[in-house]
Each structure stands twice: as C-alpha cells, then as structure tokens.
Enzyme design. Structure first.
Site, PDB file in Angstrom:
ATOM      1  N   HIS A  78       1.010   5.744  -0.970  1.00 15.45           N
ATOM      2  CA  HIS A  78       0.257   6.958  -1.210  1.00 15.45           C
ATOM      3  C   HIS A  78       0.803   7.619  -2.483  1.00 15.45           C
ATOM      4  O   HIS A  78       1.051   8.815  -2.513  1.00 15.45           O
ATOM      5  CB  HIS A  78       0.366   7.909  -0.019  1.00 15.45           C
ATOM      6  CG  HIS A  78      -0.282   7.385   1.227  1.00 15.45           C
ATOM      7  ND1 HIS A  78      -0.633   8.207   2.281  1.00 15.45           N
ATOM      8  CD2 HIS A  78      -0.652   6.140   1.598  1.00 15.45           C
ATOM      9  CE1 HIS A  78      -1.181   7.479   3.248  1.00 15.45           C
ATOM     10  NE2 HIS A  78      -1.191   6.220   2.853  1.00 15.45           N
ATOM     11  N   HIS A 133       0.859  -1.183   0.000  1.00 14.30           N
ATOM     12  CA  HIS A 133       0.000   0.000   0.000  1.00 14.30           C
ATOM     13  C   HIS A 133       0.890   1.225   0.000  1.00 14.30           C
ATOM     14  O   HIS A 133       1.792   1.362   0.830  1.00 14.30           O
ATOM     15  CB  HIS A 133      -0.902   0.028   1.236  1.00 14.30           C
ATOM     16  CG  HIS A 133      -1.597   1.338   1.457  1.00 14.30           C
ATOM     17  ND1 HIS A 133      -2.292   1.992   0.463  1.00 14.30           N
ATOM     18  CD2 HIS A 133      -1.676   2.137   2.566  1.00 14.30           C
ATOM     19  CE1 HIS A 133      -2.779   3.126   0.945  1.00 14.30           C
ATOM     20  NE2 HIS A 133      -2.417   3.234   2.206  1.00 14.30           N
ATOM     21  N   TYR A 143      -0.632  -2.662 -21.877  1.00 16.48           N
ATOM     22  CA  TYR A 143      -0.001  -3.191 -20.673  1.00 16.48           C
ATOM     23  C   TYR A 143      -0.825  -2.902 -19.425  1.00 16.48           C
ATOM     24  O   TYR A 143      -0.770  -3.653 -18.455  1.00 16.48           O
ATOM     25  CB  TYR A 143       1.438  -2.680 -20.540  1.00 16.48           C
ATOM     26  CG  TYR A 143       2.375  -3.537 -21.354  1.00 16.48           C
ATOM     27  CD1 TYR A 143       2.963  -4.673 -20.819  1.00 16.48           C
ATOM     28  CD2 TYR A 143       2.614  -3.235 -22.687  1.00 16.48           C
ATOM     29  CE1 TYR A 143       3.797  -5.479 -21.575  1.00 16.48           C
ATOM     30  CE2 TYR A 143       3.428  -4.038 -23.465  1.00 16.48           C
ATOM     31  CZ  TYR A 143       4.022  -5.163 -22.897  1.00 16.48           C
ATOM     32  OH  TYR A 143       4.829  -5.982 -23.660  1.00 16.48           O
TER      33      TYR A 143
END
Length: 224
Positions: free
Chosen positions: A100, A98, A125
């Site tokens: 930002h 994860h 892609y």
C-alpha cells in the site's frame, strides 16, 4: 515432500521474510497492509492474512499446493486467488509483491495519468524497468473479481507485445511481479519513486518525447 522441494520451500521462506523486513524498514509497507508470495514447484508460499510484513516468521508463512489448498503455516492471505492467477497468467512470474505504498495510493486519490498508464513515461528508467501499468478499479480487499481484471490486463498486454510487470489497485496500491524477488522489487521501487516525482511536481512535467522512447526500445529493448 522430497528433500530438494523442502530445501526450496525453506529458501523461499527466507526470501519472503527478507523482502518483508526490507520493505518495512524503508517505509514501503505499514501495519498489516500488503502481502508477498513466491512460486515453489507447483505450489506457492504466501504471507498469512493480516500479517505485519516487517515481522514475518518463516514457519508461519502459508504453503499451498497446486490446487490452492493450504498444507502448512498460518491461514494464507485473502489475496491468494489474485497471486495464483498472476502466476498462471504469466509463466515467467515467480515472485509477487503487493504493498500500500504511500505515493502510489495517493496517486489513485489525486488522479492517475490514464487508466491504461497510471503514470506518464517521465524517466528512461521508468520506461525500461517498469513499463505500462494499468489501473484496476476499486474492489474490496480480497475480492476474487480483481483477479479476473488483472489477468485480462496481463493477457491484453502480452498479445500487444508489451507485457506488463505491475498493476495499480485503486485505493489499495501496486501489485508487482517478476522472475525473482530482486526484479519484482526493482519494479516496485521505480514505480513508487516515479509516483513520488509526479506528485511532487504537481503532475506538470511532459512525458518523454516519442523519439526518446523509440531510442530506449531499440537500444535497451524497452517494452513500451
């Protein structure tokens, strides 16, 4: 802990540190934003809460058992519940990231293409490596309700025959996963770069036409 499992934990620690260093060096993460985890046996390794991903220390990574109870390292990230639920919902997932990432967070502020697909299928892609990416409505960082929303999306897409590899958390950035670190990173990188392209072109380009996407399905097995 048996010696083979101890060796697996050490390898996962090194991999998480390597990934964190790489993400920081390339500008995908900043300060203490983001988290990384790996499945190890029945348990998980995850970065500590408020850790700077560019400066991780292997022995300080949080190790949790199959019940989610911490057995070693610094206090696990507040997103531990989300990571554990993703692993449970997708048995192929062994690495979760994860971040930002700037352009993906900017995309949530500027407006996504749709809540079911945050970006249009702009490039081959993107279709092949990323696939569908739904938007998850904003909740505070670490809110356990996010895990319910993400796992529901995973289940829905799996049932439709187009499994997902990522979601985008509104105002917080992407969560991606895969069978290993390299695969998860490839999804993250392609996703962030496509968001960058979309924003740089003022969100004007048309998606790939249906016949082109059909060709990617039949030739490469793209899940779109």
């Amino acid at each position: 802990m048996t010696q083979p499992m101890s060796s697996a934990v050490d390898e996962a620690r090194d991999e998480i540190v390597r990934v964190g260093t790489s993400l920081f060096a390339r500008g995908y993460v900043h300060a203490s934003a983001g988290n990384i985890s790996a499945r190890v046996g029945d348990g998980h390794l995850i970065t500590p809460t408020d850790a700077a991903l560019g400066f991780l220390e292997p022995r300080r990574l949080g190790l949790v058992d199959a019940r989610g109870e911490q057995v070693a390292g610094d206090r696990a990230s507040k997103t531990l519940t989300l990571h554990r639920r993703i692993y449970a919902a997708d048995p192929t997932a062994r690495f979760v990231v994860h971040t930002h990432s700037t352009h993906l967070v900017a995309l949530t502020l500027a407006g996504v293409w749709s809540r079911d697909d945050v970006l249009p299928p702009l490039t081959p892609y993107y279709v092949m490596k990323v696939g569908h990416v739904p938007l998850i409505p904003y909740h505070r960082p670490g809110d356990p309700r996010v895990a319910d929303l993400v796992t529901a999306r995973i289940a829905d897409r799996a049932a439709s025959g187009t499994p997902i590899k990522a979601v985008l958390l509104d105002r917080l950035g992407p969560v991606v996963w895969g069978p290993d670190a390299a695969t998860a990173l490839a999804v993250l990188e392609e996703l962030e770069e496509t968001a960058r392209l979309w924003l740089l072109t003022d969100r004007r380009p048309e998606p790939l036409p249906a016949h082109a996407i059909d060709e990617l399905r039949t030739t490469f097995g793209a899940a779109w």
